[in-house]
Design a protein around this motif. Structure first.
Motif, mmCIF file in Angstrom:
data_model
loop_
_atom_site.group_PDB
_atom_site.id
_atom_site.type_symbol
_atom_site.label_atom_id
_atom_site.label_comp_id
_atom_site.label_asym_id
_atom_site.label_seq_id
_atom_site.Cartn_x
_atom_site.Cartn_y
_atom_site.Cartn_z
ATOM 1 N N ASP A 65 -13.288 2.985 -5.000
ATOM 2 C CA ASP A 65 -12.039 2.525 -5.273
ATOM 3 C C ASP A 65 -11.831 1.277 -4.354
ATOM 4 O OD1 ASP A 65 -9.349 2.654 -5.691
ATOM 5 O OD2 ASP A 65 -9.057 4.593 -4.683
ATOM 6 N N ASP A 66 -10.780 0.709 -4.704
ATOM 7 C CA ASP A 66 -10.419 -0.781 -3.906
ATOM 8 C C ASP A 66 -11.718 -1.580 -4.015
ATOM 9 O OD1 ASP A 66 -7.987 0.696 -3.414
ATOM 10 O OD2 ASP A 66 -8.668 1.061 -1.164
ATOM 11 N N ASP A 74 -9.692 -3.420 -7.287
ATOM 12 C CA ASP A 74 -8.369 -3.338 -6.311
ATOM 13 C C ASP A 74 -7.486 -4.303 -7.022
ATOM 14 O OD1 ASP A 74 -7.579 -2.547 -3.630
ATOM 15 O OD2 ASP A 74 -6.921 -4.746 -3.611
ATOM 16 N N GLU A 95 -6.491 -1.643 -11.374
ATOM 17 C CA GLU A 95 -5.142 -0.889 -11.034
ATOM 18 C C GLU A 95 -4.370 -2.156 -10.695
ATOM 19 O OE1 GLU A 95 -6.473 1.299 -7.620
ATOM 20 O OE2 GLU A 95 -6.424 -0.331 -6.359
HETATM 21 CA CA CA Z 1 -7.293 1.644 -5.159
#
Ligand code: CA
Ligand code: C2E
Ligand code: CA
Ligand code: CA
Length: 279
Positions: A180-181, A203, A236
């Motif tokens: 993630d990110d 991200d 995202e």
């Molecule tokens: Ca994220």
């Protein structure tokens, strides 16, 4: 519950001047919240960048506080992470997400192909009961492991060999692991391939300032890096059609963001995305 707003969210810091006192108070209340069922998961859809069909749903936690209303995760996850509460909370998230997913699976009018993603705190990788718990969730709710995704941030790469072992154990259950990110911490880029991640979640910072030429080049570089190493990508923070088109053109596989939908309560996600989507 009331809408979540900065004012309500900062309830604790306004009422407890001392940071330590505030943290302890949140921790006590959070314990109660776990026992009294005040935590809820919202769900945000992810669409396939080509077909725009629903291909995934990310579970995002909120605290439905009796006095304050909905509190966003950034206000209480860090407190849980500083105590052992993160383990209980993390297990609750996995259990609830799997339960919800299996309900949708049983009521869906058409073949059920999308996956569910849950966020895991890096600290949960030190929870020796995690693999057993996850196995139980998959069995209890009859979830195919490859339809479950676990999202971890780059801080989980910086931690110990034990964490790496845990990631490998999780991966060998057959669940997908997403970083993630991605792109916000470069420290461990050289070691990325030693970890069993198969998905990179780009991200939102890279998507959102795309008008800047430097930022656009950066996004392009990140995508080509990810794809050349064989990772599946999710972007995202897609807020506009421009964001959507640029990411789709760069070969990002899945898109997530307010442009498609905000995170929704389970019933709303079901009504808008599962029951009503064309077959
Ligand atoms: Ca994220
Ligand atoms: P994250 O995993 O990076 O989640 C994405 C955040 O971006 C979510 O915030 C989501 O609501 C928000 N978002 C989605 N689309 C857009 C968009 O188009 N624009 C913008 N500006 N934001 C968008 P949220 O729900 O407040 O969650 C914040 C963070 O809290 C998450 O970041 C994650 O790190 C953490 N978190 C959430 N749920 C859990 C959980 O169950 N366990 C753990 N350990 N952490 C969680
Ligand atoms: Ca996430
Ligand atoms: Ca984040």
């Amino acid at each position: 519950a009331k809408a979540m707003g900065r004012n309500q969210a900062q309830f604790y810091s306004r009422h407890f001047h001392d940071q330590v006192e505030s943290r302890i108070r949140i921790e006590q209340d959070l314990k109660k919240a776990l026992d009294q069922d005040q935590l809820v998961l919202f769900y945000q859809p992810q669409v396939d960048a080509r077909s725009m069909a629903l291909v995934g749903v990310e579970a995002l936690i909120r605290w439905d506080h009796p006095d304050i209303g909905l509190i966003p995760p950034d206000e209480f996850i860090p407190v849980a992470e500083e105590s052992d509460l993160i383990h209980e909370l993390g297990q609750w998230v996995l259990d609830r997400a799997c339960q919800q997913f299996s309900e949708w699976r049983q009521t869906s009018p058409k073949p059920f192909t999308f996956s569910i993603a849950a966020n895991l705190s890096a600290r949960q990788l030190k929870d020796t009961g995690l693999v057993d718990h996850l196995t139980q969730c998959l069995n209890r709710y009859q979830i195919p492991a490859n339809q479950l995704e676990l999202e971890l941030t780059e801080s989980s790469l910086e931690s110990s060999l034990a964490a790496l072992d845990m990631l490998k154990s999780l991966s060998s259950l057959g669940v997908n692991l997403a970083l993630d990110d991605f792109g916000t911490g470069y420290s461990s880029l050289a070691h990325l391939k030693e970890y069993p991640f198969n998905i990179l979640k780009i991200d939102k910072a890279f998507v959102q300032h795309i008008e800047s030429e430097d930022q656009a080049s950066l996004l392009k570089a990140i995508c080509s890096f990810a794809h050349s190493l064989g990772y599946e990508t999710v972007a995202e923070g897609i807020e506009t059609a421009v964001h959507r088109d640029i990411c789709a053109d760069l070969g990002v596989k899945r898109l997530q963001g307010y442009f498609f939908s905000r995170p929704l309560p389970a019933s709303e996600l079901e009504a808008r995305w599962i029951q009503s989507s064309p077959s």
